[in-house]
Design a protein around this motif. Sequence first.
Motif, PDB file in Angstrom:
ATOM      1  N   LYS A 190      35.166  17.944  10.713  1.00 59.11           N
ATOM      2  CA  LYS A 190      35.054  17.302  11.924  1.00 59.11           C
ATOM      3  C   LYS A 190      36.715  16.558  11.832  1.00 59.11           C
ATOM      4  CE  LYS A 190      30.724  15.999  12.967  1.00 59.11           C
ATOM      5  NZ  LYS A 190      29.675  14.907  12.832  1.00 59.11           N
ATOM      6  N   HIS A 191      37.390  16.287  12.371  1.00 55.70           N
ATOM      7  CA  HIS A 191      38.904  15.784  13.077  1.00 55.70           C
ATOM      8  C   HIS A 191      38.512  14.090  12.453  1.00 55.70           C
ATOM      9  CE1 HIS A 191      40.375  18.748  13.931  1.00 55.70           C
ATOM     10  NE2 HIS A 191      40.578  18.998  14.771  1.00 55.70           N
ATOM     11  N   ILE A 192      39.497  12.829  12.333  1.00 52.05           N
ATOM     12  CA  ILE A 192      39.120  11.898  12.263  1.00 52.05           C
ATOM     13  C   ILE A 192      38.914  10.917  13.455  1.00 52.05           C
ATOM     14  CG2 ILE A 192      40.500   9.881  11.853  1.00 52.05           C
ATOM     15  CD1 ILE A 192      39.989  11.342   9.291  1.00 52.05           C
ATOM     16  N   ASP A 193      38.759  11.827  14.524  1.00 51.51           N
ATOM     17  CA  ASP A 193      38.510  11.003  15.552  1.00 51.51           C
ATOM     18  C   ASP A 193      36.699  11.742  16.031  1.00 51.51           C
ATOM     19  OD1 ASP A 193      38.569  13.897  16.164  1.00 51.51           O
ATOM     20  OD2 ASP A 193      40.448  13.324  18.176  1.00 51.51           O
ATOM     21  N   GLY A 194      36.388  12.069  15.181  1.00 57.03           N
ATOM     22  CA  GLY A 194      35.181  12.772  15.130  1.00 57.03           C
ATOM     23  C   GLY A 194      35.351  14.273  16.204  1.00 57.03           C
TER      24      GLY A 194
END
Length: 381
Positions: free
Chosen positions: A41-45
């Motif tokens: 997942k990316h840092i922003d979810g």
Amino acid sequence: MRFFLMQRDHQAAVIEIAEKTGDIIDVAEILSAQRIPLGAKHIDGSFDVLSLRKWWAGRGIPASRSGLEHALEALHVPYAELLLVKCSGLSLSDQYWVTPCDAPQRWHDVNFYENDFSDDVGRALFGEGVLSTQPDLCSPCNTSDGFLQKRWRIADGKRILLKAGSGIYQQEPYNEIVASSLYNTLGMPHVSYWLVDQGGQVMSACECFTDEHTELVTAAQFMRLLPQQQGVSNWQHFNDCCNAVGISDTQKNVCNMLAADYILANTDRHLGNFGFLRDSETLDWKGLAPIYDSGTSLWQMTLTRAISADAMVPAKPFETSQQSQLKLIAPYVDLPLERLDGFSGKVKDILEDAAQFDDGRAAKIATAIEGRIQTLRSMTM
């Protein structure tokens, strides 16, 4: 070819894997968003095929691994990522894996915690030659990271990881013994290491510290639980994530680990080199994992004459130098440093057994360690 991305027996997604290269090329369907690996997942979810591809590639043996090219030739495998497919992506760190959609398997029947595995890949990675014209490629060695040569074996029913040294001093296995001694002295939870001799090559050995119900989530993966706001440091974001899931005493325990890293002059405590344990069935957090992988320390690539307690040493994961990171963590360190009286003598005794050391190297490292212990004491009083 389509596969289910699995966590134990739970289907997380339907993915497409290229038959010739082993790359993930598409995500056809999300079946359980909560079971998508945090590392994908990316840092922003958010989540997409590119992030999953990066996670999948990171499961495999890195291109920097010594001897990898020759091992692939011996195994008749053109791409390292194909090894992931050959072992269904199974690991001895977590419970993620893949299984064909048209012939799904069960976790109980395939996982490496409960089932035996081949030694062919391990032999190839150490240049020992493969004993069969059709090697068995089903091995957790396929999902072992890091640049050092390593292999998994089964001994008396236990899963044992062997790791070699590097460079002219071949020092990393001995460093793990010093680190284990330090953690024992300070009463810190850790993975215990011992030395083994394999055909004249000294390696460190340790037992697997996860099991069929418990997985490792690295700090890098863990920090994707929440989006990191602009201007927020990695240190603050790490603590925000810990608070969000209610993991207590994390700040103190991580600071204690980093203080021990300062003593050891550990240069490789990156966000993938520590983490948390999680119940892979319930997804409940169990707390910090025991300290592991401390071999890249004790000036292992530094010429003996250049070793000193106050030499600039790079650091990870929250600052770039040991000195600046020590200033960050010093207010939170809570270690019985008085137990380290005479510890440098233990260091000298352990390192004097290293055959590749030149005269005086063990004593030089021991003296530097004593100096760093005194510096830590003065900053945490």
